[in-house]
Scaffold this motif. Structure first.
Motif, PDB file in Angstrom:
ATOM      1  N   UNK A   3       0.814  -1.219   0.000  1.00  0.00           N
ATOM      2  CA  UNK A   3       0.000   0.000   0.000  1.00  0.00           C
ATOM      3  C   UNK A   3       0.852   1.276   0.000  1.00  0.00           C
ATOM      4  N   UNK A   4       2.021   1.259   0.626  1.00  0.00           N
ATOM      5  CA  UNK A   4       2.890   2.443   0.644  1.00  0.00           C
ATOM      6  C   UNK A   4       3.406   2.746  -0.760  1.00  0.00           C
ATOM      7  N   UNK A   5       3.785   1.689  -1.487  1.00  0.00           N
ATOM      8  CA  UNK A   5       4.259   1.877  -2.858  1.00  0.00           C
ATOM      9  C   UNK A   5       3.124   2.381  -3.744  1.00  0.00           C
ATOM     10  N   UNK A   6       1.943   1.820  -3.575  1.00  0.00           N
ATOM     11  CA  UNK A   6       0.785   2.227  -4.360  1.00  0.00           C
ATOM     12  C   UNK A   6       0.436   3.689  -4.079  1.00  0.00           C
ATOM     13  N   UNK A   7       0.522   4.076  -2.822  1.00  0.00           N
ATOM     14  CA  UNK A   7       0.251   5.458  -2.433  1.00  0.00           C
ATOM     15  C   UNK A   7       1.287   6.401  -3.057  1.00  0.00           C
ATOM     16  N   UNK A   8       2.563   5.999  -3.046  1.00  0.00           N
ATOM     17  CA  UNK A   8       3.639   6.810  -3.625  1.00  0.00           C
ATOM     18  C   UNK A   8       3.447   6.965  -5.136  1.00  0.00           C
ATOM     19  N   UNK A   9       3.128   5.879  -5.811  1.00  0.00           N
ATOM     20  CA  UNK A   9       2.913   5.920  -7.254  1.00  0.00           C
ATOM     21  C   UNK A   9       1.701   6.793  -7.577  1.00  0.00           C
ATOM     22  N   UNK A  10       0.647   6.667  -6.791  1.00  0.00           N
ATOM     23  CA  UNK A  10      -0.545   7.491  -6.994  1.00  0.00           C
ATOM     24  C   UNK A  10      -0.238   8.962  -6.817  1.00  0.00           C
ATOM     25  N   UNK A  11       0.538   9.286  -5.803  1.00  0.00           N
ATOM     26  CA  UNK A  11       0.935  10.668  -5.555  1.00  0.00           C
ATOM     27  C   UNK A  11       1.765  11.215  -6.719  1.00  0.00           C
ATOM     28  N   UNK A  12       2.682  10.408  -7.240  1.00  0.00           N
ATOM     29  CA  UNK A  12       3.503  10.828  -8.386  1.00  0.00           C
ATOM     30  C   UNK A  12       2.638  11.085  -9.613  1.00  0.00           C
ATOM     31  N   UNK A  13       1.660  10.221  -9.851  1.00  0.00           N
ATOM     32  CA  UNK A  13       0.772  10.400 -10.999  1.00  0.00           C
ATOM     33  C   UNK A  13      -0.040  11.679 -10.845  1.00  0.00           C
ATOM     34  N   UNK A  14      -0.554  11.943  -9.647  1.00  0.00           N
ATOM     35  CA  UNK A  14      -1.331  13.163  -9.407  1.00  0.00           C
ATOM     36  C   UNK A  14      -0.461  14.401  -9.642  1.00  0.00           C
ATOM     37  N   UNK A  15       0.764  14.407  -9.140  1.00  0.00           N
ATOM     38  CA  UNK A  15       1.667  15.539  -9.341  1.00  0.00           C
ATOM     39  C   UNK A  15       2.009  15.722 -10.815  1.00  0.00           C
TER      40      UNK A  15
END
Length: 91
Positions: A3-15
């Motif tokens: 979940x931490x990796x998924x959250x990080x990837x999601x944050x990168x995509x949003x940015x």
């Protein structure tokens, strides 16, 4: 850990989406007709000559001539004939 990796990837995509959706503004010294901004170049050269010659050079007169003649006579700091009207004698 997943979940931490998924959250990080999601944050990168949003940015990335936010960064690519913002308009970028540029202010080049190029006219719409495809030529350079001659008046801007002329005034820049006046400022350079003022830095080189200091009190001997009338920078404001040079800039006024750039605007008045629409940059038709661009001063060259190394060519005394092009800057002669803007030089003064110090006593």
């Amino acid at each position: 850990m997943f979940p931490a990796r998924l959250c990080f990837i999601g944050l990168c995509v949003v940015l990335l989406v936010i960064a690519t959706s913002m308009p970028v503004e540029a202010n080049p010294q190029i006219e719409l007709m495809g030529g350079y901004d001659i008046i801007g170049i002329c005034i820049t050269n006046c400022a350079q000559c003022k830095k080189m010659y200091g009190a001997f050079f009338e920078g404001h007169l040079c800039a006024e001539a750039c605007v008045q003649f629409k940059g038709k006579t661009i001063p060259d700091c190394e060519d005394l004939s092009s800057i002669a009207p803007f030089l003064n004698k110090m006593r």
